[in-house]
Design an enzyme around this catalytic site. Sequence first.
Site, PDB file in Angstrom:
ATOM      1  CB  CYS A 333      -0.981  -0.041   1.162  1.00  0.00           C
ATOM      2  SG  CYS A 333      -2.377   1.092   0.955  1.00  0.00           S
ATOM      3  CG  HIS A 431      -3.722  -3.498   3.551  1.00  0.00           C
ATOM      4  ND1 HIS A 431      -2.579  -3.055   4.163  1.00  0.00           N
ATOM      5  CD2 HIS A 431      -4.283  -2.406   2.952  1.00  0.00           C
ATOM      6  CE1 HIS A 431      -2.451  -1.749   3.966  1.00  0.00           C
ATOM      7  NE2 HIS A 431      -3.470  -1.336   3.235  1.00  0.00           N
TER       8      HIS A 431
END
Length: 488
Positions: A333, A431
């Site tokens: 991310c 994630h």
Amino acid sequence: MPAQPWPFPTLMVQGCTSDAGKSTVVAALCRLLADAGYRVAPFKPQNMALNSAVTEDGGEIGRAQALQAIAARVAPHTDMNPVLLKPSSDTGAQVIIHGKVRADMNARDYHQYKTTAMAAVLQSYQRLQAQYDVVMVEGAGSPAEINLRDRDIANMGFAEAVDCPVILVADIDKGGVFAHLVGTLDCLSDSERARVVGFVINKFRGDISLLQDGLDWLEAKTGKPVLAVLPMLHGLMLDAEDAVQSQQQRGDFNIVVPVLPRISNHTDFDALRAHPGVNLHFVGPDAPKPPADLVILPGSKNTRADLAFLQVQGWPQYLQRHLRYGGRVLGICGGYQMLGRHIHDPLGVEGAPGSSAGLGYLDIDTTLAADKTLTRREGRFVNADAAVSGYEIHMGVSHGPDCERPVFQLNDGSVDGAVSPDGAVMGSYLHGLFDHPQAGGALLQWAGMHHANGVDLSKLRDNSLNRLAASSQPLLDALQRLPAWSGA
């Protein structure tokens, strides 16, 4: 069907301090009630955390409420955490209402906004109340914060608004447990004090008979029963609400993760903490950087500011040396964005508008956007026959030549991530990459861990929830013996 009626359709768990055990007590009661046949939902009116989860209805909630939903054997939903605050600085936060970003506010502006936030809280609560037999509510921080009592929506302000009973939890491992309980009770108003139906003392170790004199004194002093003394449990694998979890030496494959000032979703590393062959190092500010096989740059709530932190802390030089000696680097991310050439923020999403030069290990550029991507994903690792599942939470879009070498092929036909030409650097927006044992094993093999197997984090989590629930059975039994709630 439940064996007997439950006396509290809504029950709120508040704590004398942060980290007293509110989240785990709610999770334990959710599992116990669900296994007893009740339809139970967790609920936290207001949460402040950088660890979050994507729900099936396409929103964002605190990670603790997602864990509690798993404990209750129901799907996480945005109504379970209608107000989520994600700090972006010491005085400001992103305000998320019903799973979607509403605004960025400083503390003073948010205080004025609480009346609006309370309306959202009550809407969610009423929807849950209509669907479930029991709503298990978690407070935030402590109800004794006098400066936060005005317009409170997180603790007694909510309990008073819906007229629900409260149990008060204190952590005996911190010391001063009796002062915590008596002092907290003394800071409450008469009506708030009346709705406290009992105490829970958490994280006790030793001979409980040595505690009995104190318990007797506490009950005589306050007129409130001690409902349970819960034991200290070691080795639980449960998602942390915010604080970075400590690690221990397990194996000889070394993974290093810098602890960014605004690190987010560090639950990405829970499966690695549990892996018997991995030695996971979280490296804080000014701490020595040990040798590593794999370096993982984590997610961030403020990517450009945390990138500047990495540069000041000497991480570019460390990464250059690490890669020169054959190490691997993975960015997740915000960490993925940092690995590119530039991060552009023309709208001032994270602060002042502008651009920052990235670390330059991936040939990509990222532009931050006002709309947040909130998506659950499934797919396969491009370079291995391994399934992956995870979720995206980010406010940027990345493009560039290295995106033509994606990390994952997703089930909807899209791709995710980028790989450097030499294969030593990889980045992904997903994630939870290591949570799936197939993907976790494949990523560790890419990083150089031979014959690596992943860890089944969902199984470890479920076993931990069952352990937690079993230790909390005395609390459930004590609550069951109390008279049905008829109002304060």
